[in-house]
Enzyme design. Structure first.
Site, mmCIF file in Angstrom:
data_model
loop_
_atom_site.group_PDB
_atom_site.id
_atom_site.type_symbol
_atom_site.label_atom_id
_atom_site.label_comp_id
_atom_site.label_asym_id
_atom_site.label_seq_id
_atom_site.Cartn_x
_atom_site.Cartn_y
_atom_site.Cartn_z
ATOM 1 C CG LEU A 1 10.897 0.216 11.409
ATOM 2 C CD1 LEU A 1 10.418 -1.235 11.388
ATOM 3 C CD2 LEU A 1 12.207 0.347 10.667
ATOM 4 C CG ASP A 2 9.496 5.087 6.106
ATOM 5 O OD1 ASP A 2 9.717 5.988 6.920
ATOM 6 O OD2 ASP A 2 10.104 4.975 5.021
ATOM 7 C CG MET A 3 1.885 3.347 7.880
ATOM 8 S SD MET A 3 0.567 4.511 7.481
ATOM 9 C CE MET A 3 -0.873 3.464 7.667
#
Length: 562
Positions: free
Chosen positions: A409-411
């Site tokens: 997942l994106d940060m």
């Protein structure tokens, strides 16, 4: 007209007193920042007095006329002048209204459009080379010779192949005739053998003459063609040499001052880098223009902010009036030199925002773990921050083997992540993601109200090489990206939606929501494609997949905290 100091036409005074606002203690960290309140006031003053009703003509696309519209990045630099007065400078990236010079804006570091500039003279010469090259390349004789050569080569191959086939057939016939000659008298046999050998020699000589004839024709046409093609090649090489020399001269003319009045050219600035060639447009952005002018006039820079004005470009996501950081590929090397020795705000990008945050485990067994990743928490270690889902799981499960991370997942995105605890589980889980049998549902809050209730977004994506990690919509080089969406409800002017990504491209949901060809409504808190808030309102709330060992379908769901 905006109030200006008589001593400098580019230095603007604030319309209203600013004594109620503290000056910044350090200069802006230009690659990730919240604009200082005085920069916001400067930008609003610039927008009101210069951009809302300009005395020059430029189509920003704000009136609905998008054909030929060009939005622009503008910058404001809060400064203290030599007399101690506080004001601000204004600048724009590239050209504006087909000009490099407009009243009230700082000039370019080097003016390519100056009528006395070597650039225009060199450009005229290169344009003449282009014209000559185009004439040569479009010469009817050139295309006629190429077609003739191709036709003759084909005829040559066909005739030679036909004669070889005839020779092969006659060879078989001669073989039969020799076998049939066994019953003849010796003298008759010798005569037949002599005739057959003569026939073979005659056919070989004919093949030799045939090849020689076609070779002479091909060489004659090729020699004529070579003369024309060499002229084209020489012009191409001459143009390449002239263009490279002009480019290098331009790199040397763009020279940037810093606080200590040290000048460095683009060539000097980029030469130590892995790619020593400055990218196109380097030095034309608003930030280096503003800083160079300030240093040149003996002003002290205090804070910087850049904002977008106008319609978004076709490939990028730019929101009207939003503030944006300086780009990394073009500006980072230049600004590193220009801001040398200046106290700058700390870099928030190297702060471990996951410190002190727990990593809740939703499910675990001997094969896999499912966690609810918090927002602003890395999936895997970064360049400067090692704290991540991967490192936390490795600490919690020291017996685990294999890569652990199955997907990311994106940060800034929160939500469900599945982690494999052994190589077998990793292989089986990852195959489900590769084959797209995993069902994923995200929930997001969008800035604005959507007119449609459901649908799909198909916009191909690739990384913005000039400004990583931003993504661009690119039909030529982008990878297929498909998202389904459905509206859940409207909440105080925000739209809550479910997002179902069919593909898993970087920033796919964020770009598909924000881009004008997508939902045209950025996710709330999106610091790359919308407006920064306390967090990105995007959450991976549901995962449906098969257990890697027994194949039983499992459904995991965790509601968003927003």
């Amino acid at each position: 007209m905006m109030a200006t100091l008589d001593s400098d036409p580019c230095l603007h005074l604030f319309e209203h007193p600013i004594c109620d606002t503290a000056l910044p203690e350090r200069f802006t960290f230009v690659f990730y920042y919240e604009p200082h309140p005085l920069c916001v006031r400067a930008a609003e003053q610039l927008q009101t007095q210069y951009l809302s009703a300009p005395n020059w003509v430029h189509n920003f696309g704000l009136t609905g006329q998008l054909d030929g519209a060009i939005g622009k990045m503008f910058g404001v630099l809060l400064v203290r002048d030599k007399h101690g007065q506080i004001g601000f400078l204004a600048g724009f990236s590239g050209k504006l209204a087909n000009c490099n010079h407009l009243d009230g804006f700082v000039p370019p570091v080097f003016d390519l459009l100056d009528e006395n500039s070597f650039f225009l003279q060199s450009q005229l010469y290169i344009n003449r080379l282009n014209t000559q090259l185009e004439q040569l390349q479009n010469d009817p004789k050139l295309s006629a010779l190429r077609e003739q050569l191709q036709r003759v080569e084909q005829q040559s191959e066909q005739e030679i192949a036909a004669h070889k086939a005839l020779m092969a057939k006659d060879k078989q016939q001669r073989k039969i005739q020799r076998l049939d000659a066994n019953g003849l008298e010796p003298e008759a046999q010798r005569e037949l053998t002599r005739q057959l050998d003569q026939r073979s020699i005659s056919q070989k000589l004919k093949l030799r003459d045939l090849k020689l004839n076609w070779q002479q024709q091909i060489e004659h046409i090729s020699s004529q063609l070579q003369i024309l093609e060499q002229a084209v090649t020489q012009l191409q090489q001459q143009r390449k040499t002239e263009s490279a020399a002009l480019q290098q001269k331009i790199f040397e003319q763009y020279q940037f001052l810093n606080r200590d009045q040290q000048l460095k050219s683009l060539a000097e600035i980029f030469s130590p880098l892995d790619n020593p060639t400055p990218p196109a447009g380097a030095g034309e952005c608003a930030a280096p223009k503003l800083l160079h002018y300030a240093f040149k006039q003996g002003m002290t820079p205090l804070a910087l902010a850049e904002f977008w004005w106008g319609a978004s470009p076709k490939s990028e996501v730019r929101q009207h009036k939003n503030y944006y950081p300086a780009c990394m590929s073009k500006c980072q090397p230049i600004l590193s030199h220009m801001l040398s020795g200046i106290a700058v705000d700390p870099n928030p990008l190297i702060v471990n925002t996951a410190k002190g945050k727990p990593l809740p485990i939703v499910y675990q067994d001997e094969e896999m773990v499912v966690v609810n990743k918090p927002a602003e928490f890395l999936s895997v270690p970064g360049k400067t921050i090692t704290d991540s889902v991967q490192t936390r799981i490795a600490q919690l499960f020291p017996q685990a083997s294999g890569p652990l991370i199955v997907h990311r997942l994106d940060m800034s995105t929160s939500g469900l992540m599945v982690i494999a605890l052994n190589k077998r589980a990793h292989q089986r889980l990852q195959r489900q993601f590769i084959e797209r049998t995993v069902k994923k549902r995200y929930v997001a809050l969008l800035d604005g109200s959507l007119a449609v209730q459901q649908g799909e977004i198909s916009l191909p994506l690739r990384v913005d090489l000039a400004d990583r990690p931003r993504q661009l919509v690119c039909t030529e080089h982008g990878k297929h990206a498909l998202t389904y969406f459905e509206v859940i409800g409207i909440e105080k002017g925000l739209t809550r939606v479910h997002l179902y990504p069919h593909t898993g491209r970087t920033h796919q949901l964020r770009v598909h929501c924000a881009h004008h060809l997508g939902l045209n409504s950025p996710i709330k808190g999106d610091d790359l494609y919308g407006k920064k808030a306390l967090r990105l309102h995007l959450h991976a709330e549901q995962l449906v997949l098969k257990h890697p060992l027994n194949g039983i379908e499992l459904t995991f769901c965790v509601e968003a905290e927003f």
